[in-house]
Scaffold this active site. Structure first.
Site, PDB file in Angstrom:
ATOM      1  N   ASP A 146     -15.796 -14.436  33.298  1.00 47.97           N
ATOM      2  CA  ASP A 146     -16.737 -13.732  34.171  1.00 47.97           C
ATOM      3  C   ASP A 146     -18.155 -14.154  33.768  1.00 47.97           C
ATOM      4  O   ASP A 146     -18.648 -15.182  34.237  1.00 47.97           O
ATOM      5  CB  ASP A 146     -16.483 -12.231  34.017  1.00 47.97           C
ATOM      6  CG  ASP A 146     -17.336 -11.378  34.926  1.00 47.97           C
ATOM      7  OD1 ASP A 146     -17.851 -11.887  35.925  1.00 47.97           O
ATOM      8  OD2 ASP A 146     -17.491 -10.185  34.638  1.00 47.97           O
ATOM      9  N   LYS A 178     -15.410 -16.539  37.857  1.00 42.06           N
ATOM     10  CA  LYS A 178     -16.415 -16.125  38.839  1.00 42.06           C
ATOM     11  C   LYS A 178     -17.669 -16.953  38.574  1.00 42.06           C
ATOM     12  O   LYS A 178     -18.507 -16.553  37.761  1.00 42.06           O
ATOM     13  CB  LYS A 178     -16.754 -14.647  38.672  1.00 42.06           C
ATOM     14  CG  LYS A 178     -15.630 -13.680  38.953  1.00 42.06           C
ATOM     15  CD  LYS A 178     -16.120 -12.253  38.711  1.00 42.06           C
ATOM     16  CE  LYS A 178     -15.017 -11.240  38.824  1.00 42.06           C
ATOM     17  NZ  LYS A 178     -15.389  -9.926  38.259  1.00 42.06           N
ATOM     18  N   PHE A 227     -15.160  -7.441  41.509  1.00 39.57           N
ATOM     19  CA  PHE A 227     -14.169  -6.978  40.543  1.00 39.57           C
ATOM     20  C   PHE A 227     -12.752  -7.126  41.107  1.00 39.57           C
ATOM     21  O   PHE A 227     -12.502  -6.810  42.270  1.00 39.57           O
ATOM     22  CB  PHE A 227     -14.436  -5.517  40.197  1.00 39.57           C
ATOM     23  CG  PHE A 227     -13.748  -5.072  38.947  1.00 39.57           C
ATOM     24  CD1 PHE A 227     -14.220  -5.462  37.697  1.00 39.57           C
ATOM     25  CD2 PHE A 227     -12.615  -4.275  39.005  1.00 39.57           C
ATOM     26  CE1 PHE A 227     -13.575  -5.058  36.535  1.00 39.57           C
ATOM     27  CE2 PHE A 227     -11.965  -3.869  37.855  1.00 39.57           C
ATOM     28  CZ  PHE A 227     -12.449  -4.252  36.620  1.00 39.57           C
ATOM     29  N   ARG A 236      -2.538  -3.509  36.017  1.00 38.41           N
ATOM     30  CA  ARG A 236      -2.035  -4.695  35.307  1.00 38.41           C
ATOM     31  C   ARG A 236      -0.659  -5.114  35.817  1.00 38.41           C
ATOM     32  O   ARG A 236      -0.294  -6.277  35.724  1.00 38.41           O
ATOM     33  CB  ARG A 236      -1.893  -4.396  33.808  1.00 38.41           C
ATOM     34  CG  ARG A 236      -3.196  -4.191  33.066  1.00 38.41           C
ATOM     35  CD  ARG A 236      -2.934  -4.321  31.562  1.00 38.41           C
ATOM     36  NE  ARG A 236      -3.957  -3.681  30.744  1.00 38.41           N
ATOM     37  CZ  ARG A 236      -5.115  -4.256  30.421  1.00 38.41           C
ATOM     38  NH1 ARG A 236      -5.397  -5.447  30.862  1.00 38.41           N
ATOM     39  NH2 ARG A 236      -5.978  -3.621  29.654  1.00 38.41           N
TER      40      ARG A 236
HETATM   41  P1  IMP Z   1     -16.719 -12.149  30.215  1.00 35.36           P
HETATM   42  O1  IMP Z   1     -17.010 -12.040  28.752  1.00 35.36           O
HETATM   43  O2  IMP Z   1     -17.817 -11.515  31.025  1.00 35.36           O
HETATM   44  O3  IMP Z   1     -16.445 -13.554  30.665  1.00 35.36           O
HETATM   45  O4  IMP Z   1     -15.476 -11.264  30.521  1.00 35.36           O
HETATM   46  C1  IMP Z   1     -14.309 -11.440  29.873  1.00 35.36           C
HETATM   47  C2  IMP Z   1     -13.337 -10.316  30.065  1.00 35.36           C
HETATM   48  O5  IMP Z   1     -13.795  -9.261  30.913  1.00 35.36           O
HETATM   49  C3  IMP Z   1     -12.106 -10.835  30.751  1.00 35.36           C
HETATM   50  O6  IMP Z   1     -11.227 -11.425  29.839  1.00 35.36           O
HETATM   51  C4  IMP Z   1     -11.538  -9.594  31.415  1.00 35.36           C
HETATM   52  O7  IMP Z   1     -10.698  -8.911  30.517  1.00 35.36           O
HETATM   53  C5  IMP Z   1     -12.767  -8.756  31.734  1.00 35.36           C
HETATM   54  N1  IMP Z   1     -13.131  -8.906  33.157  1.00 35.36           N
HETATM   55  C6  IMP Z   1     -14.122  -9.645  33.680  1.00 35.36           C
HETATM   56  N2  IMP Z   1     -14.153  -9.554  35.025  1.00 35.36           N
HETATM   57  C7  IMP Z   1     -13.124  -8.750  35.351  1.00 35.36           C
HETATM   58  C8  IMP Z   1     -12.605  -8.291  36.624  1.00 35.36           C
HETATM   59  O8  IMP Z   1     -13.081  -8.597  37.730  1.00 35.36           O
HETATM   60  N3  IMP Z   1     -11.509  -7.464  36.529  1.00 35.36           N
HETATM   61  C9  IMP Z   1     -10.936  -7.097  35.370  1.00 35.36           C
HETATM   62  N4  IMP Z   1     -11.389  -7.511  34.192  1.00 35.36           N
HETATM   63  C10 IMP Z   1     -12.475  -8.327  34.171  1.00 35.36           C
END
Ligand code: IMP
Length: 183
Positions: A112, A140, A161, A174
């Site tokens: 993300d 994303k 999301f 999940r």
């Molecule tokens: P990041 O550090 O922002 O890249 O996010 C990493 C973690 O956030 C992912 O491994 C997911 O567990 C959670 N995450 C990010 N976006 C989503 C989403 O749209 N739905 C559910 N979990 C998310």
């Protein structure tokens, strides 16, 4: 159990989600990613590091498509609360195997902001991993805040999301076979 299932949407806690990526599309893409990993890493005895919790379902299906000499372990990194990234990455459960001189494949559910992987990749490099590859079901691009190359990417998605196929909204969703997007 989910709160309510309709024909075209699902209500989880206080939010409504709509079908986004079908189980059939996921299955097809996961097989393609598995074949690419076999092609690239077949003779490298890679170590898969599965990032819990969200990647458990993707990893389970992906690694079955990689019938090569490999090892699999798990880590738990926390950077998320509810729907917002906190920006802080905590290693809740560390891996139990040495990554020195190894080809490592980090398996994520979604990249993300990239904050979680940015920190974790630095950590793996400092521990002497020879080569680090990333397999992520989702990405994303609009949300990305770090320069991260995803070697094996399932799907690029909108900056909304999503839940399902391992991904949750406060621990629900999940178990859905497909990916659902916030309406
Ligand atoms: P990041 O550090 O922002 O890249 O996010 C990493 C973690 O956030 C992912 O491994 C997911 O567990 C959670 N995450 C990010 N976006 C989503 C989403 O749209 N739905 C559910 N979990 C998310």
């Amino acid at each position: 159990m989910i709160d309510q299932v309709g024909q075209d949407e699902v209500v989880v806690h206080d939010k409504t989600f709509v079908p986004y990526i079908s189980p059939e599309e996921i299955d097809k893409r996961v097989k393609e990613l598995g074949a690419a990993i076999v092609r690239d890493c077949g003779d490298k005895q890679p170590l898969f590091i599965v990032v819990l919790n969200g990647a458990f379902m993707f990893a389970s299906d992906l690694i079955k498509e990689v019938p090569i000499d490999c090892q699999v372990t798990f880590t738990k990194l926390a950077s998320y609360q509810g729907q917002k990234s906190t920006g802080v990455v905590r290693e809740v459960a560390a891996i139990d195997i040495d990554v020195k001189d190894r080809t490592v494949i980090v398996v994520e559910d979604i990249v993300d902001t990239g904050n979680t992987l940015h920190h974790y990749l630095k950590d793996l490099k400092s521990r002497g991993a020879k080569e680090i590859k990333i397999a992520s079901l989702l990405n994303k691009p609009e949300a990305l805040q770090h320069s991260i190359t995803i070697d094996y990417l399932g799907f690029k998605i909108d900056n909304k999301f999503v839940i399902g196929y391992g991904l949750d909204y406060d621990y629900k969703g999940r178990n859905f076979k497909g990916i659902y997007q916030l309406k």
